[in-house]
Every structure is written in C-alpha cells, then in structure tokens.
Motif scaffolding. Structure first.
Motif, mmCIF file in Angstrom:
data_model
loop_
_atom_site.group_PDB
_atom_site.id
_atom_site.type_symbol
_atom_site.label_atom_id
_atom_site.label_comp_id
_atom_site.label_asym_id
_atom_site.label_seq_id
_atom_site.Cartn_x
_atom_site.Cartn_y
_atom_site.Cartn_z
ATOM 1 N N GLN A 80 0.822 -1.213 0.000
ATOM 2 C CA GLN A 80 0.000 0.000 0.000
ATOM 3 C C GLN A 80 0.854 1.260 0.000
ATOM 4 O OE1 GLN A 80 -2.586 -0.619 3.380
ATOM 5 N NE2 GLN A 80 -4.261 -1.253 2.042
ATOM 6 N N ALA A 81 2.082 1.151 0.477
ATOM 7 C CA ALA A 81 2.992 2.301 0.514
ATOM 8 C C ALA A 81 4.156 2.084 -0.442
ATOM 9 C CB ALA A 81 3.483 2.524 1.946
ATOM 10 N N VAL A 82 3.880 1.503 -1.606
ATOM 11 C CA VAL A 82 4.933 1.158 -2.563
ATOM 12 C C VAL A 82 5.760 2.369 -2.985
ATOM 13 C CG1 VAL A 82 3.483 1.340 -4.628
ATOM 14 C CG2 VAL A 82 5.456 -0.213 -4.622
ATOM 15 N N GLU A 83 5.151 3.551 -2.988
ATOM 16 C CA GLU A 83 5.898 4.748 -3.395
ATOM 17 C C GLU A 83 7.027 5.074 -2.419
ATOM 18 O OE1 GLU A 83 2.612 5.983 -0.703
ATOM 19 O OE2 GLU A 83 2.672 4.718 -2.475
ATOM 20 N N GLN A 84 7.024 4.458 -1.251
ATOM 21 C CA GLN A 84 8.070 4.686 -0.255
ATOM 22 C C GLN A 84 9.148 3.609 -0.276
ATOM 23 O OE1 GLN A 84 5.871 4.823 3.398
ATOM 24 N NE2 GLN A 84 4.809 6.712 2.851
ATOM 25 N N THR A 85 9.103 2.700 -1.258
ATOM 26 C CA THR A 85 9.996 1.542 -1.234
ATOM 27 C C THR A 85 11.480 1.921 -1.252
ATOM 28 O OG1 THR A 85 10.459 -0.623 -2.194
ATOM 29 C CG2 THR A 85 9.896 1.142 -3.746
ATOM 30 N N VAL A 86 11.857 2.939 -2.010
ATOM 31 C CA VAL A 86 13.273 3.326 -2.064
ATOM 32 C C VAL A 86 13.706 3.920 -0.726
ATOM 33 C CG1 VAL A 86 14.976 4.798 -3.212
ATOM 34 C CG2 VAL A 86 13.233 3.611 -4.571
ATOM 35 N N GLU A 87 12.881 4.757 -0.157
ATOM 36 C CA GLU A 87 13.207 5.346 1.149
ATOM 37 C C GLU A 87 13.272 4.272 2.230
ATOM 38 O OE1 GLU A 87 10.807 6.572 -0.903
ATOM 39 O OE2 GLU A 87 11.859 8.387 -1.545
ATOM 40 N N ARG A 88 12.362 3.295 2.169
ATOM 41 C CA ARG A 88 12.398 2.201 3.148
ATOM 42 C C ARG A 88 13.684 1.404 3.003
ATOM 43 N NH1 ARG A 88 6.580 0.842 1.879
ATOM 44 N NH2 ARG A 88 7.478 -0.909 0.737
ATOM 45 N N LEU A 89 14.109 1.193 1.768
ATOM 46 C CA LEU A 89 15.365 0.475 1.543
ATOM 47 C C LEU A 89 16.532 1.240 2.152
ATOM 48 C CD1 LEU A 89 17.053 -1.774 0.150
ATOM 49 C CD2 LEU A 89 17.324 -0.139 -1.714
ATOM 50 N N GLU A 90 16.572 2.531 1.948
ATOM 51 C CA GLU A 90 17.666 3.340 2.496
ATOM 52 C C GLU A 90 17.682 3.269 4.019
ATOM 53 O OE1 GLU A 90 16.751 7.048 0.583
ATOM 54 O OE2 GLU A 90 17.843 6.486 -1.246
ATOM 55 N N ARG A 91 16.519 3.374 4.645
ATOM 56 C CA ARG A 91 16.446 3.262 6.113
ATOM 57 C C ARG A 91 16.828 1.855 6.566
ATOM 58 N NH1 ARG A 91 11.622 5.994 5.195
ATOM 59 N NH2 ARG A 91 10.409 4.198 5.827
ATOM 60 N N GLY A 92 16.400 0.850 5.811
ATOM 61 C CA GLY A 92 16.736 -0.534 6.149
ATOM 62 C C GLY A 92 18.227 -0.803 6.039
ATOM 63 N N SER A 93 18.860 -0.181 5.042
ATOM 64 C CA SER A 93 20.310 -0.325 4.886
ATOM 65 C C SER A 93 21.039 0.292 6.081
ATOM 66 C CB SER A 93 20.754 0.334 3.583
ATOM 67 O OG SER A 93 22.150 0.210 3.417
ATOM 68 N N GLU A 94 20.577 1.452 6.510
ATOM 69 C CA GLU A 94 21.168 2.096 7.693
ATOM 70 C C GLU A 94 20.961 1.243 8.936
ATOM 71 O OE1 GLU A 94 19.348 5.949 7.842
ATOM 72 O OE2 GLU A 94 20.383 6.639 6.027
ATOM 73 N N LEU A 95 19.780 0.657 9.074
ATOM 74 C CA LEU A 95 19.512 -0.229 10.200
ATOM 75 C C LEU A 95 20.467 -1.420 10.168
ATOM 76 C CD1 LEU A 95 17.760 -1.037 12.632
ATOM 77 C CD2 LEU A 95 16.151 -2.075 11.000
ATOM 78 N N GLY A 96 20.677 -1.981 8.984
ATOM 79 C CA GLY A 96 21.602 -3.110 8.847
ATOM 80 C C GLY A 96 23.005 -2.773 9.313
#
Length: 98
Positions: A16-32
């Motif tokens: 439902q929030a697919v438009e945020q997928t790139v931003e979520r990836l960036e935050r997920g990378s930082e979390l990693g």
C-alpha cells in the motif's frame, strides 16, 4: 564475512505504501549497518518475489537480528538464503572424503 541472499515479499502494508519503497530500503540499509551488515545489491523484481537483496553480515546472529528488526516493521517478509562464493565452496567440497 558470510553472504546472504534475501527473497523479499511485501506485506499488504508494504504494498500500500509502494511509493516509499526506495526510502524504506535506504532506512533498512542504515539499520543493517547498526548490526554490522552491509547491503551489497538490491533489485526490485517481477514474478515470485518483490525484491532480491544480497547482504554481507559479520555472523549468522547479526543477520538474524537484522532480519527480525526489519520484518517487525511490518512492510515485508523474507526468505533468507546463506550463499557461498566459489572459493568458499572449493574449501567445503575439499573436506569431502576421497
């Protein structure tokens, strides 16, 4: 450093929030990175999975902790595969009895 391939599937919340997928990836990378994990590659895919990622982690425990931290955000589910390089596989099969 062990390498992992993640097959990623969006949950209904993530789709439902697919438009945020790139931003979520960036935050997920930082979390990693906070777990010592490094996102090496990522692809958005068609077919059986929504994304495929390649991640290097210092050890299995760090990878599990990172995956749990990302999954509990509610946007995705993962299937995690441990991957071995050619050199690593050469060493593994070198242990087989003659």
């Amino acid at each position: 450093m062990p390498t992992y391939v993640l097959l990623v599937d969006w949950t209904a919340q993530g789709a439902q929030a697919v438009e945020q997928t790139v931003e979520r990836l960036e935050r997920g990378s930082e979390l990693g990175e906070s777990f010592g994990c490094k996102l090496e590659h990522v692809w958005w895919t068609q077919g059986g999975h929504d994304m495929v990622s390649v991640i290097n982690a210092p050890d299995e425990e760090a990878m599990v902790a990172y995956t749990l931290a990302v999954v509990r955000l509610g946007n995705l589910r993962t299937t995690t595969l441990r991957a071995w390089s050619t050199d690593e596989m050469r060493e593994i099969v070198g242990r087989l009895p003659a």
